[in-house]
Scaffold this motif. Sequence first.
Motif, mmCIF file in Angstrom:
data_model
loop_
_atom_site.group_PDB
_atom_site.id
_atom_site.type_symbol
_atom_site.label_atom_id
_atom_site.label_comp_id
_atom_site.label_asym_id
_atom_site.label_seq_id
_atom_site.Cartn_x
_atom_site.Cartn_y
_atom_site.Cartn_z
ATOM 1 N N ILE A 60 0.840 -1.205 0.000
ATOM 2 C CA ILE A 60 0.000 0.000 0.000
ATOM 3 C C ILE A 60 0.873 1.252 0.000
ATOM 4 C CG2 ILE A 60 -1.525 1.395 1.472
ATOM 5 C CD1 ILE A 60 -3.143 -1.002 2.092
ATOM 6 N N PHE A 61 1.913 1.267 0.868
ATOM 7 C CA PHE A 61 2.703 2.502 0.898
ATOM 8 C C PHE A 61 3.913 2.483 -0.032
ATOM 9 C CE2 PHE A 61 6.258 1.360 3.661
ATOM 10 C CZ PHE A 61 5.746 0.385 4.511
ATOM 11 N N ARG A 62 4.150 1.349 -0.686
ATOM 12 C CA ARG A 62 5.188 1.303 -1.724
ATOM 13 C C ARG A 62 4.541 1.161 -3.104
ATOM 14 N NH1 ARG A 62 10.353 2.970 -0.465
ATOM 15 N NH2 ARG A 62 11.090 1.986 1.448
ATOM 16 N N ASN A 63 3.275 1.533 -3.202
ATOM 17 C CA ASN A 63 2.505 1.349 -4.423
ATOM 18 C C ASN A 63 3.205 1.923 -5.659
ATOM 19 O OD1 ASN A 63 0.440 0.576 -6.015
ATOM 20 N ND2 ASN A 63 -1.081 2.002 -5.227
ATOM 21 N N GLU A 64 3.728 3.127 -5.514
ATOM 22 C CA GLU A 64 4.386 3.806 -6.647
ATOM 23 C C GLU A 64 5.500 2.961 -7.236
ATOM 24 O OE1 GLU A 64 5.959 7.731 -5.916
ATOM 25 O OE2 GLU A 64 4.073 8.274 -4.930
ATOM 26 N N ASP A 65 6.285 2.345 -6.327
ATOM 27 C CA ASP A 65 7.397 1.478 -6.735
ATOM 28 C C ASP A 65 6.909 0.349 -7.635
ATOM 29 O OD1 ASP A 65 9.647 2.577 -5.758
ATOM 30 O OD2 ASP A 65 10.006 1.092 -4.174
ATOM 31 N N TYR A 66 5.816 -0.310 -7.188
ATOM 32 C CA TYR A 66 5.302 -1.464 -7.935
ATOM 33 C C TYR A 66 4.681 -1.035 -9.262
ATOM 34 C CZ TYR A 66 6.190 -4.349 -3.827
ATOM 35 O OH TYR A 66 6.796 -5.013 -2.791
ATOM 36 N N VAL A 67 4.049 0.143 -9.274
ATOM 37 C CA VAL A 67 3.488 0.667 -10.533
ATOM 38 C C VAL A 67 4.624 0.898 -11.525
ATOM 39 C CG1 VAL A 67 2.288 2.625 -11.602
ATOM 40 C CG2 VAL A 67 1.484 1.746 -9.414
ATOM 41 N N LYS A 68 5.692 1.535 -11.028
ATOM 42 C CA LYS A 68 6.858 1.844 -11.866
ATOM 43 C C LYS A 68 7.479 0.569 -12.437
ATOM 44 C CE LYS A 68 10.236 4.098 -9.812
ATOM 45 N NZ LYS A 68 10.995 5.068 -9.044
ATOM 46 N N ALA A 69 7.531 -0.471 -11.593
ATOM 47 C CA ALA A 69 8.170 -1.723 -12.011
ATOM 48 C C ALA A 69 7.225 -2.616 -12.819
ATOM 49 C CB ALA A 69 8.658 -2.476 -10.780
ATOM 50 N N GLY A 70 5.933 -2.257 -12.832
ATOM 51 C CA GLY A 70 4.963 -3.046 -13.582
ATOM 52 C C GLY A 70 4.623 -4.376 -12.920
ATOM 53 N N VAL A 71 4.812 -4.444 -11.587
ATOM 54 C CA VAL A 71 4.447 -5.666 -10.866
ATOM 55 C C VAL A 71 2.978 -5.546 -10.447
ATOM 56 C CG1 VAL A 71 4.949 -7.121 -8.858
ATOM 57 C CG2 VAL A 71 6.802 -5.916 -10.000
ATOM 58 N N PRO A 72 2.133 -6.518 -10.852
ATOM 59 C CA PRO A 72 0.690 -6.367 -10.575
ATOM 60 C C PRO A 72 0.309 -6.674 -9.128
ATOM 61 C CG PRO A 72 1.088 -8.462 -11.647
ATOM 62 C CD PRO A 72 2.429 -7.784 -11.536
ATOM 63 N N ASP B 291 -1.202 11.311 6.279
ATOM 64 C CA ASP B 291 -0.223 11.108 7.363
ATOM 65 C C ASP B 291 0.932 10.185 6.957
ATOM 66 O OD1 ASP B 291 -1.311 8.609 7.496
ATOM 67 O OD2 ASP B 291 -1.921 8.701 9.594
ATOM 68 N N LYS B 292 1.194 10.149 5.651
ATOM 69 C CA LYS B 292 2.316 9.387 5.076
ATOM 70 C C LYS B 292 2.280 7.908 5.461
ATOM 71 C CE LYS B 292 5.354 13.337 4.592
ATOM 72 N NZ LYS B 292 6.442 14.102 5.175
#
Lengths: 319, 64
Positions: free
Chosen positions: A196-208, A276-277
């Motif tokens: 949930i809080f590393r979502n951007e990372d997974y989007v960037k890497a294309g991991v579903p 709240d990050k």
Amino acid sequence: MTDTAMDIETVQTGEAQVKDYFALMKPRVMSLVVLTAAIGMFAAPGGVHPVIALATILCIAIGAGASGALNMWWDADIDAVMKRTANRPLPSGVVEPGEALGIGVALSIMSVLMLSIFGNIFSAVFLAFTIFFYVVIYSMWLKRSTPQNIVIGGAAGAFPPMIGWAVATGGISLESLLMFALIFLWTPPHFWALAIFRNEDYVKAGVPMLPVVAGDRATRNQILIYTLLLFPVAMVLAFTSVGGPVYFAVALAYNARFLWGAWSIWKRDEATATADKFKTELRVFLESIGYLFALFIALGIEIMLRALDLSWSGWPVLF
Amino acid sequence: MSIDQTATHEIYTRRKGRNVAVLLILLAFVALVFAVTIVKMSNGASMEAFDHAIRPSILPEVSE
């Protein structure tokens, strides 16, 4: 760039140090594997000689390390684009891909062969299957193709206590299956709290990952569902031959805390979390690591109490 | 292209570190195999395996 600088760079390529190869084996994952495999082994009836225990746990740890190296070899491309994994030995260029592949394959074969000699054939086949499951089924196949990657892939991390049990008994039992189920059901809420809080990372890497594919709300629902499912499994283990009052008390306290955490995550939405990050999500993720360590250490205490003949004979063993 | 002496020394130090690690791992491995063998033999484990010939010592025991 001066000639001297160029010389140094040329010479240093592929000259990784021992600590870099060690990092390739995911030492933090290995520490959890050592703990759970050891507990699985010592909790089993019959007992294992300390030297055999040391040798077989080493084989299981090296098998886990080897699959970690193979995972890093296969995932080097996505590790490079994710913040959390960008400084791993392969994406940072310290270790060559061929080296990681070589080390992974060699250690996999060695660990399985040595476990068949030090332990028994069944546990060695089990270890081979676990390595295959983590590397081929999870890393190569599921991780990049389904949001359920963590659920099914979590099985690989859940096998070590069963392998430990298999070393001692040569088979499978309800207790070892419950220890498997405990880690298996713990993995999704643990990883999704991170996702949930590393979502951007997974989007960037294309991991579903689930938050990428199904969205934030669905992930929060799933975290709560899996934590609810985890609760009875953790508690039933207290009433088997490996459980006892110490484990019961620890499991009750830690499950209550984990459930409270999952409930807190479920109550929030993406907007509140971003504001709240992801404070709650991060807290639950960290607490979930403590949860698994605490429950297995409690099982370890039960083993010691039984060995010292201090366990409570009136404790109900219902399963 | 000139060879920098410091860089050469640095690489030798790294290689030496790796070689020492390999040596220690091999020694530990030998010690482990030795220890396991002693334990298995002390516990009366069958150390013989199939060798294309029937040997009574490795046949499973039949209860009377």
